[in-house]
Design a protein around this motif. Structure first.
Motif, short mmCIF file in Angstrom:
data_model
loop_
_atom_site.label_atom_id
_atom_site.label_comp_id
_atom_site.label_asym_id
_atom_site.label_seq_id
_atom_site.Cartn_x
_atom_site.Cartn_y
_atom_site.Cartn_z
N GLY A 160 0.80 -1.21 0.00
CA GLY A 160 0.00 0.00 0.00
C GLY A 160 0.83 1.27 0.00
O GLY A 160 0.30 2.36 0.19
N ASP A 161 2.14 1.15 -0.20
CA ASP A 161 3.03 2.31 -0.26
C ASP A 161 3.48 2.54 -1.70
O ASP A 161 3.36 1.66 -2.55
CB ASP A 161 4.26 2.11 0.63
N ASN A 162 4.06 3.71 -1.92
CA ASN A 162 4.55 4.01 -3.26
C ASN A 162 5.89 3.38 -3.56
O ASN A 162 6.29 3.28 -4.71
CB ASN A 162 4.65 5.53 -3.45
N TYR A 163 6.62 3.01 -2.53
CA TYR A 163 7.92 2.38 -2.75
C TYR A 163 8.27 1.47 -1.58
O TYR A 163 7.69 1.56 -0.49
CB TYR A 163 9.03 3.45 -2.92
N GLY A 164 9.19 0.56 -1.83
CA GLY A 164 9.61 -0.39 -0.80
C GLY A 164 10.62 -1.35 -1.39
O GLY A 164 11.14 -1.15 -2.50
#
Length: 245
Positions: A160-164
Motif C-alpha cells: 500500500g506504499d509508493n515504494y519499498g
C-alpha cells in the motif's frame, strides 16, 4: 648634521628597467618554446626540463603562456621568468649566459623525434562487433525486468506504499528488489557494493549476468514463499473472532 647622511644614494632605476626589458624578451621567446611543447605533449599545460653543460632549465607553461622558466646550477635556482616576482639583475645576468644552451637543448630534443613514427603501422586488426552480446543481454534483461515488475506490482498492492523493497537469500547471496510505484527500481545481488542486475543507470556486464541469472528462479521462489506466508497468516484471521456477544 650626522656624518655620512649627505652621501649620494645610487638609484636602481636603470638596472631594474634593463632587467625588465630582458625578462620581457625572454618571456616572449620562451613562450614560443612553450607553445611548441604544448603541441608536442598534446596538452594545454605541463612542464619539461632540459639539461645543459652548465645546469638545467625547467619550463612550466599553461595555455601557451610561460608560468615560469627556472635555471638551476650548483643547487641554486633562478626564476628567470615567474608570475611571482622578477629575478635579481645579477642572477638574471648569470642565467642568461646559458640561455642559448637551453634553446639548443630544446632544439636537439625536437630533432631527436624526427622520423620516430615513420615505421609505425597504421593498419590495425578488424574490431569484433558486440552486437550479438548486447542483443542477447538486452533480451535476458527484458525478461528479467518483466518478472521483477510483476513482483514489484504485487508488493505495491500488498504494502500500500509508493515504494519499498523485498530481499531474500539465494545460495548464500543477498538479493534485493527495490520498487517504486509498482515498478522495479533495481535488482541487486550482494548487498551494498554488490552487482546491479537491473538499474536505471547501466546494465551489468555479460559475465556478471551469466554468474547470477541461474539464481533468479530461486529468488522468485523465495518471493512466492513470502506471499504464501502472508496469505496463510491472513487466513488465520476470522471476522467471527472479532465479533462481540
Amino acid at each position: 648634521m650626522i656624518e655620512g647622511l649627505d652621501a649620494d644614494v645610487v638609484g636602481t632605476d636603470a638596472a631594474a628597467q634593463r632587467r625588465d626589458e630582458v625578462v620581457a624578451r625572454v618571456t616572449d621567446h620562451a613562450g614560443q618554446v612553450a607553445r611548441e611543447l604544448a603541441r608536442l605533449q598534446g596538452g594545454d599545460y605541463g612542464q619539461a626540463t632540459f639539461e645543459t653543460d652548465a645546469g638545467s632549465w625547467t619550463l612550466n607553461y599553461e595555455a601557451g603562456d610561460v608560468q615560469y622558466l627556472r635555471f638551476e646550477r650548483g643547487g641554486r635556482e633562478t626564476y628567470v621568468v615567474s608570475t611571482q616576482q622578477p629575478p635579481a639583475p645579477n642572477e638574471l645576468a648569470t642565467a642568461m649566459t646559458d640561455y642559448d644552451a637551453f634553446v639548443a637543448s630544446f632544439n636537439d630534443h625536437v630533432r631527436s623525434l624526427d622520423g620516430v613514427l615513420d615505421d609505425v603501422a597504421t593498419e590495425f586488426p578488424e574490431i569484433t562487433s558486440v552486437d550479438s552480446v548486447v542483443a542477447t543481454r538486452q533480451s535476458i534483461l527484458g525478461d528479467l525486468r518483466e518478472v521483477c515488475d510483476q513482483m514489484a506490482g504485487q508488493l505495491h498492492r500488498y504494502a500500500g506504499d509508493n515504494y519499498g523493497s523485498f530481499s531474500a537469500r539465494v545460495n548464500s547471496s543477498r538479493w534485493e528488489l527495490k520498487w517504486e510505484d509498482g515498478r522495479t527500481s533495481y535488482l541487486r545481488v550482494g548487498g551494498e557494493g554488490g552487482i546491479y542486475l537491473l538499474s536505471q543507470y547501466q546494465p551489468p556486464s555479460a559475465h556478471d549476468l551469466r554468474a547470477h541469472i541461474d539464481d533468479v528462479p530461486g529468488f522468485v521462489e523465495a518471493f512466492n514463499d513470502h506471499v504464501r506466508e502472508v496469505s496463510e497468516s491472513l487466513e488465520t484471521v476470522s471476522l467471527a473472532d472479532a465479533g462481540g456477544d
